[in-house]
Write an enzyme that holds these catalytic residues in place. Sequence first.
Site, PDB file in Angstrom:
ATOM      1  N   GLU A  95     -20.987  15.169 -18.948  1.00 16.36           N
ATOM      2  CA  GLU A  95     -22.198  15.989 -18.875  1.00 16.36           C
ATOM      3  C   GLU A  95     -21.844  17.327 -19.509  1.00 16.36           C
ATOM      4  O   GLU A  95     -21.033  18.087 -18.968  1.00 16.36           O
ATOM      5  CB  GLU A  95     -22.621  16.166 -17.417  1.00 16.36           C
ATOM      6  N   TYR A 153     -29.621  10.269 -11.323  1.00 15.52           N
ATOM      7  CA  TYR A 153     -28.775  11.347 -10.820  1.00 15.52           C
ATOM      8  C   TYR A 153     -29.223  11.635  -9.383  1.00 15.52           C
ATOM      9  O   TYR A 153     -30.304  12.152  -9.156  1.00 15.52           O
ATOM     10  CB  TYR A 153     -28.955  12.584 -11.707  1.00 15.52           C
ATOM     11  N   ASP A 197     -28.156  25.850 -10.543  1.00  7.82           N
ATOM     12  CA  ASP A 197     -26.700  25.975 -10.508  1.00  7.82           C
ATOM     13  C   ASP A 197     -26.240  27.149  -9.655  1.00  7.82           C
ATOM     14  O   ASP A 197     -26.872  28.212  -9.612  1.00  7.82           O
ATOM     15  CB  ASP A 197     -26.157  26.137 -11.926  1.00  7.82           C
TER      16      ASP A 197
END
Length: 262
Positions: free
Chosen positions: A49, A175, A60
């Site tokens: 990734e 995911y 994040d």
Amino acid sequence: MSRIRETFARLQAEGRVALMPYLTVGFPERESTLELVPALETAGASLFELGVPFSDPLADGATIQRSTQRALQNGITLADCIDTTARLRERGVRAPLLLMGYFNPLLRFGIERACRELAAAGGDGWIIPDMPPEESAELQAAATKHGLDMIMFVAPTTPEQRIAEIAARASGFIYVVSLTGVTGERQSMAANLGEVLQRVRRHTDLPLVVGFGISRPEHVAEVARLADGAIVGSALLAHLEQLPPDRLVPGAVAFVQQLLGS
């Protein structure tokens, strides 16, 4: 058969879990990714990734934010990330390479152009955390046209009906976010991870890859019992931050080998 599907089929036949490192392109130095990816593939990583630096990485945590800021200071753009993909293929990397980034840079670059150039570079797909499925039609169409996979997210809080809708749109793999919150190292995996994975599995035969919080060998071992792959990002980047330049690649290799128990 796509490179992603072939990779998971091979790993399943071998009884192995896929380890997917996350690396911010251009971190810690502009050319670091070109050295790290081939070495980590040799060390046992199965997919990659590759993070596209963006000024507002809302999914994040602090570690990836720092790496993103450093990469932006190093002048990395989406065009550079696509070029890095091509250069990795030139260096013999065979593992699937997916670009993970936020939608604004992709939209500005041009969706059709981005998919065309990523495919030509040897990329395998997109991971776009701030794109809801309802708004993904244009990117999905362009990705499909150019043979790229669109990776979709499922969270522990995702309702059953929405899981079904996401699974119907996804390709490559799903995911599965292991916990609520942003990326970052954690002491332990979520207690309900198995239940979350069972809910997703009812709606798809695609491989399930777990991300967010994976930072220790025991985490990878736990995921291996429940899912098809594990993504490690913040823990790897935090480790890279502590390494002197001449130890960057061997230090990263040792970290990945430790995670895999090899």
